[in-house]
Design a protein around this motif. Structure first.
Motif, mmCIF file in Angstrom:
data_model
loop_
_atom_site.group_PDB
_atom_site.id
_atom_site.type_symbol
_atom_site.label_atom_id
_atom_site.label_comp_id
_atom_site.label_asym_id
_atom_site.label_seq_id
_atom_site.Cartn_x
_atom_site.Cartn_y
_atom_site.Cartn_z
ATOM 1 N N ILE A 13 -35.951 -3.273 38.145
ATOM 2 C CA ILE A 13 -35.666 -3.890 36.848
ATOM 3 C C ILE A 13 -36.743 -3.473 35.863
ATOM 4 N N LEU A 14 -36.331 -2.922 34.737
ATOM 5 C CA LEU A 14 -37.266 -2.507 33.695
ATOM 6 C C LEU A 14 -37.266 -3.550 32.594
ATOM 7 N N GLY A 15 -38.388 -4.255 32.428
ATOM 8 C CA GLY A 15 -38.483 -5.285 31.404
ATOM 9 C C GLY A 15 -38.640 -6.667 32.004
ATOM 10 N N SER A 16 -39.506 -7.481 31.380
ATOM 11 C CA SER A 16 -39.803 -8.809 31.940
ATOM 12 C C SER A 16 -39.579 -9.920 30.921
ATOM 13 N N LEU A 21 -36.142 -11.071 33.790
ATOM 14 C CA LEU A 21 -36.563 -12.076 34.769
ATOM 15 C C LEU A 21 -35.380 -12.866 35.329
ATOM 16 N N THR A 22 -34.364 -13.099 34.516
ATOM 17 C CA THR A 22 -33.162 -13.748 35.056
ATOM 18 C C THR A 22 -32.489 -12.839 36.067
ATOM 19 N N PRO A 42 -45.383 -7.791 28.499
ATOM 20 C CA PRO A 42 -44.940 -8.679 29.578
ATOM 21 C C PRO A 42 -44.405 -9.998 29.028
ATOM 22 N N GLY A 43 -43.209 -10.352 29.457
ATOM 23 C CA GLY A 43 -42.591 -11.567 28.956
ATOM 24 C C GLY A 43 -41.708 -11.354 27.748
ATOM 25 N N GLY A 44 -41.779 -10.166 27.137
ATOM 26 C CA GLY A 44 -40.916 -9.866 26.002
ATOM 27 C C GLY A 44 -41.343 -10.557 24.721
ATOM 28 N N GLN A 45 -40.452 -10.527 23.722
ATOM 29 C CA GLN A 45 -40.757 -11.063 22.402
ATOM 30 C C GLN A 45 -41.042 -12.565 22.413
ATOM 31 N N THR A 115 -35.140 -3.535 28.640
ATOM 32 C CA THR A 115 -36.333 -3.158 27.887
ATOM 33 C C THR A 115 -36.363 -3.739 26.472
ATOM 34 N N GLY A 116 -35.294 -4.419 26.067
ATOM 35 C CA GLY A 116 -35.299 -5.150 24.812
ATOM 36 C C GLY A 116 -35.220 -4.287 23.570
#
Length: 315
Positions: A13-16, A21-22, A42-45, A115-116
């Motif tokens: 999984i790329l992106g946290s 995370l879900t 880490p954790g995103g926006q 990756t948002g």
């Protein structure tokens, strides 16, 4: 660059953020042994959001950073492995897929891209310092905090007009600042904004400074007329930057199908054009960009990945 790769994983999984995370929670509980690459943020926006009041289950609201920490702890509880680093290269032309973090190579039977998207900002020196303290990029997220206050929306497209109309439900006054003398938004959205008595427009104007600090938040803006060059201070309680987002998809160009803005195109929820590769969250959603919708798509991506792995086993 080293060409040796680790033993293939079940799921990478790329992106946290909420989507990643879900997806990790669901794939871990399904015993798909997920590995999550943190990425640049880490954790995103959400980690830059001071309080979230519209995420179900938190009656009093919750700090964005705390919410993401809880999601990560929940994912790790079921066996998710978190890896710090930035992906520098991907190869999706054959399975297992190969992903590089510098010289380190990972292989995976399934890949979930979460990756948002990054908000386009004004490029001012203190805009990130005041992010979440009067500077926002999401009226749906933060509009409630500006009840009976004066706010500014920067932009002239559909998003800016939608943000202005939404904010007018709460704010005493909404001022749209646009660097041109006409809007780019669709005619219906233009009309709705212009017909709203709580929305004013400042044409041929750009924001060149933000007044405020971390303690007091935004107190006003420095505006400049692009025609005359005249500058002025403009008092307000918040500024909503609505000039667009940029999906974080450069790594996948030429391999995954995207729209003209770079968002990954998906079908059946989260399937990309490559079997076994799924996309979730803001990286494939230019419309909603909410934590709850990102989490929902992360769930879908995880369930699709699980089914894909089951079918591989049957074969």
């Amino acid at each position: 660059m080293s060409t040796a790769c680790q033993t293939p994983l079940e799921t990478l999984i790329l992106g946290s953020g909420p989507a990643g995370l879900t997806a990790a929670i669901y794939t871990a509980r399904a015993r798909c042994c997920p590995v999550v690459i943190h990425g640049l943020q880490p954790g995103g926006q959400l980690t830059t959001t001071t309080i979230i009041e519209n995420y179900p289950g938190f009656v009093e609201g919750i700090d964005g950073n705390e919410l993401m920490q809880r999601m990560q702890q929940q994912a790790e509880r079921f066996g998710t492995l978190m890896v710090e680093g930035e992906v520098t290269r991907v190869e999706l032309t054959k399975t297992p897929f190969r992903i590089w973090l510098g010289d380190e190579c990972y292989q995976s039977k399934t890949l979930i891209i979460a990756t948002g998207a990054s908000p386009k900002m004004l490029g001012l020196s203190n805009e990130w310092e005041l992010y979440g303290r009067g500077v926002s990029v999401c009226a749906t997220c933060d509009g409630f905090f500006y009840k009976d206050k004066e706010v500014v929306v920067v932009g002239g497209g559909d998003t800016a007009m939608e943000e202005a109309a939404f904010l007018a439900r709460f704010a005493r006054q909404v001022t749209v600042v646009h660097r041109r003398d006409e809007l780019r938004a669709s005619p219906p959205l233009q009309k709705r904004a212009m017909d709203n008595k709580k929305i004013d427009f400042r044409w041929d104007t750009e924001v060149i400074g933000i007044h405020g600090d971390k303690q007091q938040g935004v107190r006003g803006l420095r505006l400049k007329n692009v025609q005359s060059g005249a500058e002025e201070d403009f008092a307000c309680d918040g500024v909503f930057i609505a000039i667009g987002h940029t999906p974080n998809t450069d790594l996948f160009k030429g391999q995954l199908h995207m729209d003209q803005d770079g968002y990954i195109l998906t079908k059946n929820g989260c399937e990309t054009n490559i079997p076994g590769v799924f996309a979730a969250g803001d990286v494939q959603d230019p419309n909603f960009r909410q934590a709850i919708t990102a989490a929902g798509s992360g769930c879908m991506a995880a369930m699709l990945a699980e089914r894909y792995l089951d079918n591989l086993g049957d074969e």
